[in-house]
Scaffold this active site. Structure first.
Site, PDB file in Angstrom:
ATOM      1  N   SER A   1     -43.945 -11.773  74.552  1.00 28.99           N
ATOM      2  CA  SER A   1     -42.603 -12.142  75.020  1.00 28.99           C
ATOM      3  C   SER A   1     -42.266 -11.262  76.218  1.00 28.99           C
ATOM      4  O   SER A   1     -42.929 -10.248  76.457  1.00 28.99           O
ATOM      5  CB  SER A   1     -41.617 -11.855  73.879  1.00 28.99           C
ATOM      6  OG  SER A   1     -40.299 -11.744  74.344  1.00 28.99           O
TER       7      SER A   1
ATOM      8  N   GLY B   1     -48.255 -20.230  62.650  1.00 26.50           N
ATOM      9  CA  GLY B   1     -46.891 -20.726  62.939  1.00 26.50           C
ATOM     10  C   GLY B   1     -46.959 -22.147  63.468  1.00 26.50           C
ATOM     11  O   GLY B   1     -46.234 -22.538  64.379  1.00 26.50           O
TER      12      GLY B   1
ATOM     13  N   TYR C   1     -38.024  -6.101  67.451  1.00 30.32           N
ATOM     14  CA  TYR C   1     -38.852  -7.117  68.126  1.00 30.32           C
ATOM     15  C   TYR C   1     -39.650  -6.454  69.254  1.00 30.32           C
ATOM     16  O   TYR C   1     -40.851  -6.709  69.416  1.00 30.32           O
ATOM     17  CB  TYR C   1     -37.917  -8.202  68.659  1.00 30.32           C
ATOM     18  CG  TYR C   1     -38.579  -9.469  69.161  1.00 30.32           C
ATOM     19  CD1 TYR C   1     -39.028 -10.446  68.268  1.00 30.32           C
ATOM     20  CD2 TYR C   1     -38.720  -9.714  70.521  1.00 30.32           C
ATOM     21  CE1 TYR C   1     -39.603 -11.624  68.734  1.00 30.32           C
ATOM     22  CE2 TYR C   1     -39.295 -10.889  70.993  1.00 30.32           C
ATOM     23  CZ  TYR C   1     -39.736 -11.841  70.103  1.00 30.32           C
ATOM     24  OH  TYR C   1     -40.301 -13.018  70.570  1.00 30.32           O
TER      25      TYR C   1
HETATM   26  N1  LIG Z   1     -38.480 -19.117  71.479  1.00 31.44           N
HETATM   27  C1  LIG Z   1     -38.464 -18.174  72.395  1.00 31.44           C
HETATM   28  O1  LIG Z   1     -37.495 -18.039  73.197  1.00 31.44           O
HETATM   29  C2  LIG Z   1     -39.649 -17.235  72.531  1.00 31.44           C
HETATM   30  C3  LIG Z   1     -39.784 -16.485  73.705  1.00 31.44           C
HETATM   31  C4  LIG Z   1     -40.866 -15.637  73.842  1.00 31.44           C
HETATM   32  C5  LIG Z   1     -41.808 -15.525  72.833  1.00 31.44           C
HETATM   33  N2  LIG Z   1     -41.660 -16.261  71.689  1.00 31.44           N
HETATM   34  C6  LIG Z   1     -42.687 -16.110  70.646  1.00 31.44           C
HETATM   35  O2  LIG Z   1     -43.299 -17.372  70.426  1.00 31.44           O
HETATM   36  C7  LIG Z   1     -43.864 -17.410  69.110  1.00 31.44           C
HETATM   37  C8  LIG Z   1     -43.484 -18.724  68.420  1.00 31.44           C
HETATM   38  O3  LIG Z   1     -42.088 -18.753  68.190  1.00 31.44           O
HETATM   39  P1  LIG Z   1     -41.217 -20.089  68.276  1.00 31.44           P
HETATM   40  O4  LIG Z   1     -40.236 -19.874  69.357  1.00 31.44           O
HETATM   41  O5  LIG Z   1     -42.086 -21.286  68.271  1.00 31.44           O
HETATM   42  O6  LIG Z   1     -40.390 -19.958  66.906  1.00 31.44           O
HETATM   43  P2  LIG Z   1     -40.256 -20.921  65.640  1.00 31.44           P
HETATM   44  O7  LIG Z   1     -40.014 -22.314  66.076  1.00 31.44           O
HETATM   45  O8  LIG Z   1     -39.271 -20.264  64.746  1.00 31.44           O
HETATM   46  O9  LIG Z   1     -41.717 -20.828  65.002  1.00 31.44           O
HETATM   47  C9  LIG Z   1     -42.191 -19.666  64.391  1.00 31.44           C
HETATM   48  C10 LIG Z   1     -43.214 -20.068  63.362  1.00 31.44           C
HETATM   49  O10 LIG Z   1     -43.760 -18.873  62.753  1.00 31.44           O
HETATM   50  C11 LIG Z   1     -43.848 -19.120  61.363  1.00 31.44           C
HETATM   51  N3  LIG Z   1     -43.879 -17.882  60.598  1.00 31.44           N
HETATM   52  C12 LIG Z   1     -42.945 -16.902  60.555  1.00 31.44           C
HETATM   53  N4  LIG Z   1     -43.312 -15.942  59.696  1.00 31.44           N
HETATM   54  C13 LIG Z   1     -44.520 -16.327  59.192  1.00 31.44           C
HETATM   55  C14 LIG Z   1     -45.408 -15.762  58.252  1.00 31.44           C
HETATM   56  N5  LIG Z   1     -45.150 -14.576  57.655  1.00 31.44           N
HETATM   57  N6  LIG Z   1     -46.561 -16.423  57.953  1.00 31.44           N
HETATM   58  C15 LIG Z   1     -46.840 -17.610  58.539  1.00 31.44           C
HETATM   59  N7  LIG Z   1     -46.033 -18.199  59.444  1.00 31.44           N
HETATM   60  C16 LIG Z   1     -44.879 -17.567  59.752  1.00 31.44           C
HETATM   61  C17 LIG Z   1     -42.614 -19.950  61.042  1.00 31.44           C
HETATM   62  O11 LIG Z   1     -42.798 -20.608  59.817  1.00 31.44           O
HETATM   63  P3  LIG Z   1     -41.706 -20.529  58.593  1.00 31.44           P
HETATM   64  O12 LIG Z   1     -40.803 -21.706  58.793  1.00 31.44           O
HETATM   65  O13 LIG Z   1     -42.551 -20.638  57.373  1.00 31.44           O
HETATM   66  O14 LIG Z   1     -40.987 -19.224  58.733  1.00 31.44           O
HETATM   67  C18 LIG Z   1     -42.618 -20.915  62.230  1.00 31.44           C
HETATM   68  O15 LIG Z   1     -43.484 -22.000  61.978  1.00 31.44           O
HETATM   69  C19 LIG Z   1     -43.346 -16.153  68.390  1.00 31.44           C
HETATM   70  O16 LIG Z   1     -44.365 -15.172  68.367  1.00 31.44           O
HETATM   71  C20 LIG Z   1     -42.185 -15.689  69.280  1.00 31.44           C
HETATM   72  O17 LIG Z   1     -41.978 -14.303  69.191  1.00 31.44           O
HETATM   73  C21 LIG Z   1     -40.618 -17.118  71.521  1.00 31.44           C
END
Ligand SMILES: NC(=O)c1ccc[n+]([C@@H]2O[C@H](COP(=O)([O-])OP(=O)(O)OC[C@H]3O[C@@H](n4cnc5c(N)ncnc54)[C@H](OP(=O)(O)O)[C@@H]3O)[C@@H](O)[C@H]2O)c1
Length: 251
Positions: free
Chosen positions: A138, A10, A151
């Site tokens: 998370s 990601g 989730y």
């Molecule tokens: N943001 C929050 O509030 C929050 C809080 C707690 C935990 N998290 C966790 O933090 C982590 C990162 O999330 P983020 O907030 O940075 O979200 P984000 O900006 O949406 O980034 C998620 C990344 O995962 C990639 N991805 C999704 N499905 C994929 C797949 N099948 N194969 C390869 N890449 C894939 C997406 O790429 P594509 O564009 O190709 O889909 C994107 O680059 C996640 O595990 C999330 O659950 C987030």
């Protein structure tokens, strides 16, 4: 000594990008993993002056893709120091007769299965290098939130799976679970519900905390006051937690 690499899934997402910059600054080489080659190339170009960057196009929810990526990297004889399982998706879905099973399956494949696939593939290399697996979970990995059953299934599942691995591999491999509160990233755009937030962290701040905890070889990291408060509240006062959470979140 050959450069030590960190694999980040990601990698062009909000937290993935921030992690890339933090680890590059510390002198690690990077393996940036994502589905979209053009976005990986943009990140590679930005980071190329700071460190060595390899990009791998891979849908991590697909076991065959993960195997192909592993074999590609094997040929390059990369010296891995850490795997950061970060790629993730989310959505809000009440559980009723309209619950979308395909959405559920994709979420489990991405947020749970992919973490298992990549850990299995890289475990021997990481053990040999006294490396680490870092799993981005998370707050919903230990406390339920309405509308987030899928989730929660994935993130609670990570606790079970990697809790066993932490016990099995104690002293042989460092495994760290990361529980951040809300982070300002694109993932939030898919959440179209009303949530009163008192705390939203920047991805940069979260990435720095993850790096510090990794250096200290922590096993669990709760990032943000909400994460720590929720842990305490749900563990010791679960009914109060549920009431407060339902009052805050409207779906
Ligand atoms: N943001 C929050 O509030 C929050 C809080 C707690 C935990 N998290 C966790 O933090 C982590 C990162 O999330 P983020 O907030 O940075 O979200 P984000 O900006 O949406 O980034 C998620 C990344 O995962 C990639 N991805 C999704 N499905 C994929 C797949 N099948 N194969 C390869 N890449 C894939 C997406 O790429 P594509 O564009 O190709 O889909 C994107 O680059 C996640 O595990 C999330 O659950 C987030």
């Amino acid at each position: 000594m050959p450069r030590e690499y960190v694999i980040i899934t990601g990698a062009y997402g909000g937290l993935g990008k921030a992690l890339s910059y933090v680890f590059a600054k510390q002198g690690y080489g990077l393996v940036l993993v994502g589905r979209k080659e053009e976005l990986l190339k943009i990140e590679k170009d930005k980071l190329a002056q700071q460190t060595d960057v390899i990009i791998e196009v891979c849908d991590v929810s697909n076991w065959e893709h993960c195997q192909t990526m592993y074999n590609n990297l094997k040929q390059k004889a990369v010296n891995y120091k850490a795997l950061i399982n970060n790629a993730g998706i989310t959505h809000i879905q009440k559980f009723d007769k309209d619950f979308d099973i395909e959405q559920y399956q994709q979420l489990i494949k991405t947020n749970l299965n992919a973490y298992v696939y990549l850990s299995k593939l890289f475990i021997e290399d990481l053990q040999q290098n006294k490396g680490s697996i870092i799993n981005i979970s998370s707050v919903i990995g230990y406390a339920p939130v309405i509308g987030r059953a899928s989730y929660a299934a994935a993130k609670f599942g990570l606790n079970g799976f990697f809790g066993v691995l932490q016990a099995e591999l104690k002293g042989k491999l460092h495994i760290m679970m990361v529980y951040p509160t809300f982070i300002e990233t694109k993932i939030r755009e898919s959440i179209k519900v009303s949530i009163q937030h008192h705390e939203i962290l920047t991805a940069d701040k979260v990435a720095k905390r993850i790096h510090t905890a990794y250096k200290k070889k922590k096993e669990k990291v709760y990032i943000g006051n909400t994460a720590r408060l929720t842990y305490f509240l749900y563990r010791y006062f679960p009914k109060l937690y549920i009431n407060l959470m339902k009052r805050k979140i409207k779906i």
